[in-house]
Enzyme design. Structure first.
Site, PDB file in Angstrom:
ATOM      1  N   ASP A   1      -3.252   9.081  17.438  1.00  0.00           N
ATOM      2  CA  ASP A   1      -4.010   8.593  16.275  1.00  0.00           C
ATOM      3  C   ASP A   1      -4.679   7.273  16.612  1.00  0.00           C
ATOM      4  O   ASP A   1      -4.705   6.358  15.807  1.00  0.00           O
ATOM      5  CB  ASP A   1      -3.095   8.441  15.064  1.00  0.00           C
ATOM      6  CG  ASP A   1      -3.893   8.278  13.774  1.00  0.00           C
ATOM      7  OD1 ASP A   1      -5.105   8.571  13.786  1.00  0.00           O
ATOM      8  OD2 ASP A   1      -3.315   7.858  12.762  1.00  0.00           O
TER       9      ASP A   1
ATOM     10  N   GLY B   1       0.836  -1.189   0.000  1.00  0.00           N
ATOM     11  CA  GLY B   1       0.000   0.000   0.000  1.00  0.00           C
ATOM     12  C   GLY B   1       0.869   1.236   0.000  1.00  0.00           C
ATOM     13  O   GLY B   1       2.038   1.205   0.385  1.00  0.00           O
ATOM     14  N   GLU B   2       0.281   2.343  -0.435  1.00  0.00           N
ATOM     15  CA  GLU B   2       1.008   3.603  -0.498  1.00  0.00           C
ATOM     16  C   GLU B   2       0.191   4.683   0.154  1.00  0.00           C
ATOM     17  O   GLU B   2      -1.027   4.725   0.019  1.00  0.00           O
ATOM     18  CB  GLU B   2       1.317   3.991  -1.953  1.00  0.00           C
ATOM     19  CG  GLU B   2       2.348   3.087  -2.617  1.00  0.00           C
ATOM     20  CD  GLU B   2       2.820   3.653  -3.941  1.00  0.00           C
ATOM     21  OE1 GLU B   2       2.497   4.818  -4.207  1.00  0.00           O
ATOM     22  OE2 GLU B   2       3.514   2.941  -4.677  1.00  0.00           O
ATOM     23  N   GLY B   3       0.857   5.543   0.897  1.00  0.00           N
ATOM     24  CA  GLY B   3       0.233   6.690   1.513  1.00  0.00           C
ATOM     25  C   GLY B   3       0.833   7.967   0.973  1.00  0.00           C
ATOM     26  O   GLY B   3       1.596   7.967   0.013  1.00  0.00           O
TER      27      GLY B   3
END
Length: 994
Positions: A718, A589-591
């Protein structure tokens, strides 16, 4: 004497005549007296008759049955006699009437008709030269007497409008002569009436434009004032019509005009003047079809920037990292939103983006998407074809060179060899196929004293390519002895020996090249790490201790080159991992700031462990950022709690430009995050029930993990269900410390810069001044408890991010879920106290939840405790690329697939300062299953035991099922956010970056 009888006869006739007239008048008197005023010239005892009529349908006395006696008794008159009759005319009228709108008005015209006139018609009303038919109400009254009849025509309008302005007259025909009254002028006055209002226009920035406004009365004059954004533009009014010249605007404005007269003012509609800007990037770029050499691209144009789109540009570049990076640009018209890109290579990957232009300029490019062409027939034939006759074997030996890989246009399957034999009067065409690995072939001689023509074509799965240029070879007369099939060829064949010798030399050469490459690589490593080894150490082939010493020395040199302090170097001895021990795999995955990759970490015993590696995308890091990153990693390496994710190590990778890039190594957890787990329990085609005991166990696990972090002075900042991971035994552990900070002074941390934050999980004091304490994490824990109790719903449905602070400031909080226990809701509600000092600590929360869990009966049986059918991470590769999931909004952070401890900014969060409201955004829900998860579903939770007296909580998910699967906005008249208790509405809570 003669005249006396004559006079007596006349007197007798006169008496008889007067008696008949009186008798006739007695018959025509009306039964009801006339209540209205009588004409001044008529006696008061006269009784008129009147006839109401419409559309000019006037009734004469003869038509009403009440004709004047003169009309019945007077003998017919000749034309000459009629010319001697007295003139007939309407009486003077009122002349002019001035009144305001919506008032009532009545006026009339009258006329006297002597008895000598026999032929009369009714009175008709005319306005501005046109007869009024049926639109107004009028009454005609008749007043007969001995001399004639008086006729009065009454006209009334109950509520006058501007359209009633005009000149009104009466018309009547008497003995074929038209009689017309004097005009009655009616003037209706009121507020100004707009005949032309300003119109909305789109203008270029700082470019002059005009607006026009025109209004009329009466009364006149009408004065115009201009208004821009609720402020008057001109202090002195202008007479209508008015033209406003605006020198230019830099931002959108609203204009209107005010029209004033003696009756008041009227305001025109407000028109918006838009500033033309560059268009927004196109969206929903898709590949509709692909062939071997073309792709069909479609897109949805973005906002046009208040200027029509003129044309669009499709940019295509090869996705291969080894390509030269050149971009092909194809221009097309803005509509239709389709374009076929041609002249592409077969079986190749391309990156495609689209940009559109209006008169202002080009938009930004759309996100790049991946497109692949299909396999096609080869474009070229084999090269360097040679054919020679081997007389010893009586064969033709054919050799060739493979075409370039990029020109093969597909996966090479083999070759087709066409050989045509021609002799005197004889011709034979044959073909052979050779496997893909071959580059030579032997063809038996078919004819002697003939010519053989050879051509070769490449074969792929996409078809057969073009044949090569023909190569001819002459076959002479055969003079040697034919051997039987069992015979062996004559000795002395040296060509086979040459082939064997060539192969041997080739292997020796390859071995030499391999040895030299390894030696060069070793030399480069020694140079890179400062000559950490002596010459004696380099001779050791297998020595684990020496290799370990090499790694430590390399790490020390790397940290020294970064300028890290000696104290921090000592802390990082057991944290920093040699880059050579880490093998990176596919991207999970990429953020926005980093990406998560699958990897394998080599252990000391020679085995490898599957890990998740979180990298940072930035191309350059300051020394301060590197030190902060490594300092936090050094602190988190000491975490040792079953409900807190464990840091495996940190790796520093030097790019080709020598820029250090830190990487975090974390355990790989294939079952994903808690939010996805809960969401699937609610949105599957057959919803699954999770026992309340299990949900409480999840909350207790998180409370224990946060209690541990709080005791070590760590702020998470968070905490949410998406950042809690599920171990293989379904124990929940707190993860993703991308925003966490160690606090040393006091008990608070103030965020020094604006960063993207998860607004709906942040405490009210943190939204106000960005101050975070351990009690801020308690607030987020309460929201996380609400997520668990609602099985993964989004908090505060229907409330936008920019509305959250005011929403909380007015005392609003998350409502109690329908199937939530009162005691449980009291615990989570205590986490949302406006005063942080009134919130409980994590130790108190853990004790309260454990006590509540112990008070509940055990689950009914182990079969009722299920795992949700969530897809495995490995099976979800490429999920983000599916067009059907382009609008996915499930608050799933790609970084939450693994347990993150990085110091980088977290993805999947939203800036508190952002006030955009995506009212048209939709929410989609993933459905799907996986066999591996079905296997897990048969295993009970380790911490929940079954009991005969257990009661399974009532399944109330029907209300929270498909009816909440789509995002809903709040139009006017909708319930308040307090009433929207279970709406699964993301409302732009988080930014999903995959």
């Amino acid at each position: 004497m003669v005249l006396a009888p004559l006079l007596l006869g006349l007197l007798l006739l006169s008496a008889l005549w007067n008696g008949g007239t009186a008798e006739k008048e007695e018959e025509i008197k009306p039964d009801q007296p006339f209540s209205g005023p009588l004409p001044g010239s008529l006696p008061a005892d006269h009784r008129p008759f009147f006839a109401p009529h419409s559309s000019g349908d006037q009734l004469s006395p003869s038509q009403t049955g009440r004709s004047h006696p003169a009309h019945t008794a007077t003998p017919q008159m000749t034309s000459a006699a009629s010319n001697l009759l007295p003139p007939v005319a309407f009486k003077n009228t009122i002349g002019r009437i001035v009144l305001s709108e919506h008032k009532s008005v009545k006026f009339n015209c009258s006329i006297n008709i002597p008895n000598v006139y026999q032929e009369t018609a009714g009175i008709s009303w005319w306005k501005d030269g046109k007869e009024l038919l049926g639109a107004h109400h009028s009454i005609t009254q008749f007043y007969p007497d001995e001399e004639g009849v008086s006729i009065i025509a009454l006209f009334s309008i109950t509520s006058v409008q501007r359209s009633d302005n005009g000149s009104y007259i009466c018309k009547m025909k008497v003995n074929d002569r038209e009689v017309v009254s004097d005009p009655i002028y009616v003037e209706v006055q009121g507020l100004p009436y707009f005949t032309k209002q300003p119109e909305s226009v789109n203008v270029t920035r700082n470019t002059a434009f005009n607006l026009t406004c025109q209004a009329v009365g009466p009364p006149e004059p009408v004065n115009i004032f201009w208004v821009q954004n609720s402020s008057r533009v001109n202090e002195n009014p202008e007479r209508s019509p008015s033209v406003l010249t605006v020198a230019g605007l830099t931002e959108t404005a609203v204009f209107s005009c005010e029209a004033h007269n003696d009756k008041g003012l009227t305001v025109s509609k407000g028109v918006q003047i838009n500033i033309k800007v560059i268009p927004s990037p196109p969206t929903e770029v898709h590949i509709l079809n692909s062939t071997a050499h073309s792709i069909l691209v479609s897109w949805v144009p973005g906002f046009d920037g208040y200027s029509p789109l003129q044309n669009c540009s499709i940019q295509v570049k090869e996705a291969d990292q080894l390509s030269n990076g050149s971009v092909m640009v194809f221009n097309t018209s803005a509509s239709p939103h389709l374009y076929e890109v041609q002249q592409l290579q077969a079986l190749a990957n391309y990156s495609v983006t689209v940009s559109c232009r209006n008169e202002i300029g080009w938009s930004a490019v759309s996100p790049w998407i991946l497109a692949s062409t299909t396999e096609g027939a080869p474009a070229v034939a084999p090269l360097n074809i040679t054919v020679f006759l081997n007389e010893s074997s009586n064969n033709l030996e054919i050799r060739w060179t493979k075409p370039p890989i990029k020109r093969q246009d597909g996966e090479l399957v083999g070759y087709r060899i066409s050989h045509v034999w021609e002799s005197a009067g004889t011709s034979k065409e044959l073909s052979e196929e050779v496997s893909q690995n071959g580059s030579w072939a032997q063809v038996p001689v078919q004819m002697h004293n003939a010519t053989c023509t050879v051509r070769i074509a490449v074969i792929t799965k996409g078809g057969i390519g073009p044949f090569s240029e023909p190569v001819d070879v002459a076959i002479p007369e055969h003079s040697r002895v034919d051997y039987a099939p069992s015979s062996t060829p004559a000795p002395g064949n040296t060509e086979s020996m040459l082939i064997i010798l060539g192969c041997f030399c080739g292997f020796v050469l390859m071995g030499l090249i391999l040895y030299l490459s390894l030696a060069i690589k070793r030399r480069v490593q020694e140079t890179k790490f400062g000559g950490a080894f002596s010459e004696e150490d380099s001779q050791l082939v297998v020595n684990y201790r020496a290799k370990k010493s090499f790694c430590r020395r390399a790490i020390e040199l790397t940290l020294q080159s970064l300028g890290v302090s000696e104290e921090l170097q000592n802390k990082l001895e057991d944290v920093v991992v040699d880059r050579n021990l880490l093998i990176l795999g596919k991207v999970l995955g990429e953020g926005e700031f980093g990406s998560v990759m699958e990897g394998n970490l080599k252990q000391e015993d020679g085995t490898s462990q599957k890990v998740a590696v979180k990298t940072m995308k930035l191309d350059n890091f300051s020394l301060r950022e590197i030190e902060e990153f490594l300092s936090e990693a050094a602190c988190m390496k000491d975490f040792n709690h079953p409900n807190v994710i464990r840091l495996l190590g940190v790796c520093i990778e030097l790019s080709s430009q020598g820029i250090p890039k830190p990487m975090v190594i974390l355990p790989f957890m294939k079952y994903g995050d808690l939010h996805t787990f809960l969401l699937y329990s609610r949105i599957e085609s057959v919803p699954k029930s999770i026992p309340l005991q299990t949900l409480l166990k999840f909350m207790v696990d998180i409370a224990q993990g946060m209690e541990y972090l709080s005791s070590r002075n760590f702020l998470h900042r968070d905490l949410a269900a998406r950042n809690c991971m599920l171990r293989d035994d379904m124990t929940v552990c707190v993860a993703d410390f991308g925003l966490s900070k160690k606090i040393y002074s006091g008990d608070y941390y103030r965020q020094g810069r604006i960063a993207k934050m998860p607004v709906k999980w942040i405490a009210i004091e943190s939204l106000a001044d960005r101050v975070y304490t351990s009690k801020s994490d308690v607030w987020a824990f309460g929201v996380t408890m609400w997520e668990i109790a609602t099985r993964g719903m989004t908090p505060y449905p229907g409330v936008q991010n920019h509305e959250m602070y005011d929403y909380l400031l007015h005392g609003h909080r998350l409502k109690q879920p329908e199937d939530c226990l009162d005691d449980l809701y009291e615990i989570m509600y205590s986490c949302w106290s406006a005063d942080p000092l009134d919130r409980p600590t994590f130790s108190v929360l853990r004790l309260q939840l454990e006590k509540l869990s112990e008070s509940l009966p055990d689950a009914q049986d182990k079969e009722s405790i299920i795992y949700i059918n969530t897809q495995l991470l490995e099976s979800c590769e490429g999920l983000a690329n599916r067009s059907s999931l382009a609008g996915l909004d499930m608050n799933i952070d790609p970084d939450s697939i693994i347990a993150s401890c990085t110091a980088g900014a977290a993805v999947s969060v939203v800036m508190a300062e952002v006030h955009e409201n995506n009212l048209h955004e939709e929410r989609y829900i993933l459905n799907g299953g996986n066999e591996e998860w079905e296997d897990v579903a048969s295993t009970p939770f380790a911490t929940v035991t079954a009991g005969k007296d257990g009661v399974l909580p009532e399944d109330r998910l029907t209300k929270n099922g498909i009816s909440w699967s789509h995002h809903s906005t709040l139009p006017l008249g909708s319930p308040s956010p307090d009433e929207l208790l279970f709406a699964d509405d993301s409302s732009g809570d988080s930014e999903v970056l995959m």
